[in-house]
Design an enzyme around this catalytic site. Structure first.
Site, PDB file in Angstrom:
ATOM      1  N   PHE A 110      -2.185   4.674  -2.992  1.00  0.00           N
ATOM      2  CA  PHE A 110      -0.766   4.648  -3.348  1.00  0.00           C
ATOM      3  C   PHE A 110      -0.027   3.582  -2.548  1.00  0.00           C
ATOM      4  CE2 PHE A 110      -2.474   8.890  -3.824  1.00  0.00           C
ATOM      5  CZ  PHE A 110      -2.166   9.174  -5.139  1.00  0.00           C
ATOM      6  N   GLY A 111       1.009   3.027  -3.165  1.00  0.00           N
ATOM      7  CA  GLY A 111       1.915   2.158  -2.433  1.00  0.00           C
ATOM      8  C   GLY A 111       2.941   2.997  -1.686  1.00  0.00           C
ATOM      9  N   GLY A 112       3.661   2.349  -0.795  1.00  0.00           N
ATOM     10  CA  GLY A 112       4.799   3.001  -0.144  1.00  0.00           C
ATOM     11  C   GLY A 112       4.464   4.033   0.904  1.00  0.00           C
ATOM     12  N   ASP A 165      -3.705  -4.245   4.681  1.00  0.00           N
ATOM     13  CA  ASP A 165      -3.231  -3.661   3.424  1.00  0.00           C
ATOM     14  C   ASP A 165      -2.672  -2.265   3.669  1.00  0.00           C
ATOM     15  OD1 ASP A 165      -2.722  -3.098   0.808  1.00  0.00           O
ATOM     16  OD2 ASP A 165      -4.803  -3.206   0.127  1.00  0.00           O
ATOM     17  N   SER A 191       5.590  -2.464  -1.522  1.00  0.00           N
ATOM     18  CA  SER A 191       6.982  -2.017  -1.563  1.00  0.00           C
ATOM     19  C   SER A 191       7.912  -2.923  -0.774  1.00  0.00           C
ATOM     20  CB  SER A 191       7.091  -0.561  -1.105  1.00  0.00           C
ATOM     21  OG  SER A 191       6.234  -0.309  -0.040  1.00  0.00           O
ATOM     22  N   MET A 212      -7.546  -1.529   6.022  1.00  0.00           N
ATOM     23  CA  MET A 212      -6.547  -0.645   5.409  1.00  0.00           C
ATOM     24  C   MET A 212      -5.708   0.005   6.500  1.00  0.00           C
ATOM     25  SD  MET A 212      -7.054  -0.947   2.143  1.00  0.00           S
ATOM     26  CE  MET A 212      -5.752   0.204   1.726  1.00  0.00           C
ATOM     27  N   MET A 214     -10.789  -0.411  -5.565  1.00  0.00           N
ATOM     28  CA  MET A 214     -10.880   0.935  -4.988  1.00  0.00           C
ATOM     29  C   MET A 214     -11.600   1.788  -6.018  1.00  0.00           C
ATOM     30  SD  MET A 214      -7.096   0.917  -3.327  1.00  0.00           S
ATOM     31  CE  MET A 214      -6.646  -0.500  -4.332  1.00  0.00           C
ATOM     32  N   ASP A 263      -4.538  -4.389  -7.211  1.00  0.00           N
ATOM     33  CA  ASP A 263      -5.166  -3.138  -6.782  1.00  0.00           C
ATOM     34  C   ASP A 263      -5.784  -2.392  -7.956  1.00  0.00           C
ATOM     35  OD1 ASP A 263      -4.701  -2.929  -3.908  1.00  0.00           O
ATOM     36  OD2 ASP A 263      -2.570  -2.908  -4.429  1.00  0.00           O
ATOM     37  N   SER A 318       1.456  -7.086  -3.461  1.00  0.00           N
ATOM     38  CA  SER A 318       0.634  -6.216  -4.315  1.00  0.00           C
ATOM     39  C   SER A 318       1.424  -5.862  -5.564  1.00  0.00           C
ATOM     40  CB  SER A 318       0.270  -4.934  -3.576  1.00  0.00           C
ATOM     41  OG  SER A 318      -0.202  -3.982  -4.521  1.00  0.00           O
ATOM     42  N   HIS A 334      -2.090  -9.996  -4.917  1.00  0.00           N
ATOM     43  CA  HIS A 334      -3.026  -8.903  -4.627  1.00  0.00           C
ATOM     44  C   HIS A 334      -3.008  -7.899  -5.777  1.00  0.00           C
ATOM     45  CE1 HIS A 334      -5.313  -6.358  -1.771  1.00  0.00           C
ATOM     46  NE2 HIS A 334      -4.617  -5.335  -2.254  1.00  0.00           N
ATOM     47  N   MET A 387      -7.824   0.779  -9.192  1.00  0.00           N
ATOM     48  CA  MET A 387      -8.131   2.158  -8.771  1.00  0.00           C
ATOM     49  C   MET A 387      -8.756   2.919  -9.933  1.00  0.00           C
ATOM     50  SD  MET A 387      -4.684   3.132  -6.699  1.00  0.00           S
ATOM     51  CE  MET A 387      -3.934   1.982  -5.543  1.00  0.00           C
ATOM     52  N   HIS A 430      -8.633  -6.184  -5.244  1.00  0.00           N
ATOM     53  CA  HIS A 430      -9.062  -5.124  -4.322  1.00  0.00           C
ATOM     54  C   HIS A 430      -9.573  -3.957  -5.146  1.00  0.00           C
ATOM     55  CE1 HIS A 430      -7.517  -2.014  -1.096  1.00  0.00           C
ATOM     56  NE2 HIS A 430      -8.838  -2.005  -1.196  1.00  0.00           N
TER      57      HIS A 430
HETATM   58  C1  DX5 Z   1      -3.003   0.935  -1.385  1.00  0.00           C
HETATM   59  C2  DX5 Z   1      -3.119  -0.475  -1.927  1.00  0.00           C
HETATM   60  C3  DX5 Z   1      -2.106  -1.402  -1.386  1.00  0.00           C
HETATM   61  C4  DX5 Z   1      -0.683  -1.005  -1.678  1.00  0.00           C
HETATM   62  C5  DX5 Z   1       0.175  -1.473  -0.556  1.00  0.00           C
HETATM   63  O1  DX5 Z   1      -4.042   1.688  -1.849  1.00  0.00           O
HETATM   64  O2  DX5 Z   1      -4.391  -1.017  -1.667  1.00  0.00           O
HETATM   65  O3  DX5 Z   1      -2.355  -2.751  -1.755  1.00  0.00           O
HETATM   66  O4  DX5 Z   1      -0.200  -1.512  -2.876  1.00  0.00           O
HETATM   67  O5  DX5 Z   1       1.448  -0.998  -0.801  1.00  0.00           O
HETATM   68  P1  DX5 Z   1       2.552  -0.912   0.341  1.00  0.00           P
HETATM   69  O6  DX5 Z   1       2.746  -2.318   0.842  1.00  0.00           O
HETATM   70  O7  DX5 Z   1       3.730  -0.380  -0.386  1.00  0.00           O
HETATM   71  O8  DX5 Z   1       2.001  -0.022   1.402  1.00  0.00           O
HETATM   72 ZN    ZN Z   2      -4.772  -3.233  -1.922  1.00  0.00          ZN
END
Ligand code: DX5
Ligand code: ZN
Length: 228
Positions: free
Chosen positions: A147-149, A176, A199, A141, A72, A39, A12, A37, A41, A70
């Protein structure tokens, strides 16, 4: 885009350097990413904002593999043509994003893309039971999106249920959120084939030190082959 159930790693770019997307995409692909990927948002469906169709269109020439977008966002339907024009290969909408996901999936395919449907952690597998012939990918999901991480939420039972529902249909199961060498084997064994990782792929690396991206992806692959 031919269908197969081999394991695919989809980094991602939410975890990439936002001032350097082109080079980041080239780096992860050179290091063995199977898909990219992306994202999207909107600060409304999820409490964060990233980028829209013009930016995604700018990513397109850098992506040699599969551009997996993706969404969102809510609503989805007014933007489907813009993401087709941006060159998305797979366009995924959330089942929670509106009352007419069936129509949305038809429209995504109608615009020439593969249609994905994403399920938040609180949404049961049964929410897609009547959509299986309209979808090319189900995104499970394993974090609440935005958010990532974040920490992995175990959705293994949902993945197993979906795998059973899909049967012989050519539908990918994508995971994901929170995918790393500890969690990847759980979801791979349950039947997932596309593993999104932000991450866990980008940590410690950079476009000047891309071998770290490769090693991070290799660690995920190895964790799965060691488990089966
Ligand atoms: C979250 C995103 C993911 C995210 C995953 O809303 O859809 O794609 O980037 O990040 P990690 O792998 O850090 O959880
Ligand atoms: Zn995603």
């Amino acid at each position: 885009m031919s269908f197969d159930r081999s394991i695919k790693i989809a980094p991602s770019i939410l975890s990439a350097d936002f001032a350097n997307f082109g080079a980041e995409i080239r780096a992860i692909e050179d290091q063995g990413a199977d898909w990219v990927h992306v994202d999207v948002m909107d600060g409304h469906f999820v409490p964060n904002l990233t980028f829209g169709p013009l930016a995604v269109k700018a990513f397109r020439p850098h992506v040699k593999t599969v551009m997996d977008v993706h969404l969102m966002i809510a609503p989805v339907d007014p933007y489907i043509d813009a993401y087709a024009d941006a060159g998305a290969d797979v366009l995924t909408a959330h089942v929670e994003a509106g009352p007419h996901i069936h129509r949305t999936l038809q429209a995504i395919r109608g615009a020439g893309m593969k249609a994905g449907v994403a399920l938040n952690p609180g949404t049961p597998a049964e929410a897609v039971a009547h959509l299986l012939d309209l979808t090319d990918l189900i995104c499970v999901m394993t974090v609440n999106p935005g958010f990532g991480g974040q920490k992995f939420i175990d959705m293994t039972a949902k993945v197993r249920a979906l795998r059973g529902m899909i049967g012989d249909r050519p539908v990918h199961i994508e995971i994901d959120g929170g995918v790393d060498p500890n969690t990847a084997p759980l979801v791979a064994q349950a039947g997932a084939d596309v593993l999104v990782a932000g991450s866990a792929v980008f940590k410690g690396g950079s476009v000047d030190n891309p071998a770290v991206y490769g090693a991070n992806m290799q660690a995920i692959r190895k964790s799965i082959s060691g488990a089966s």
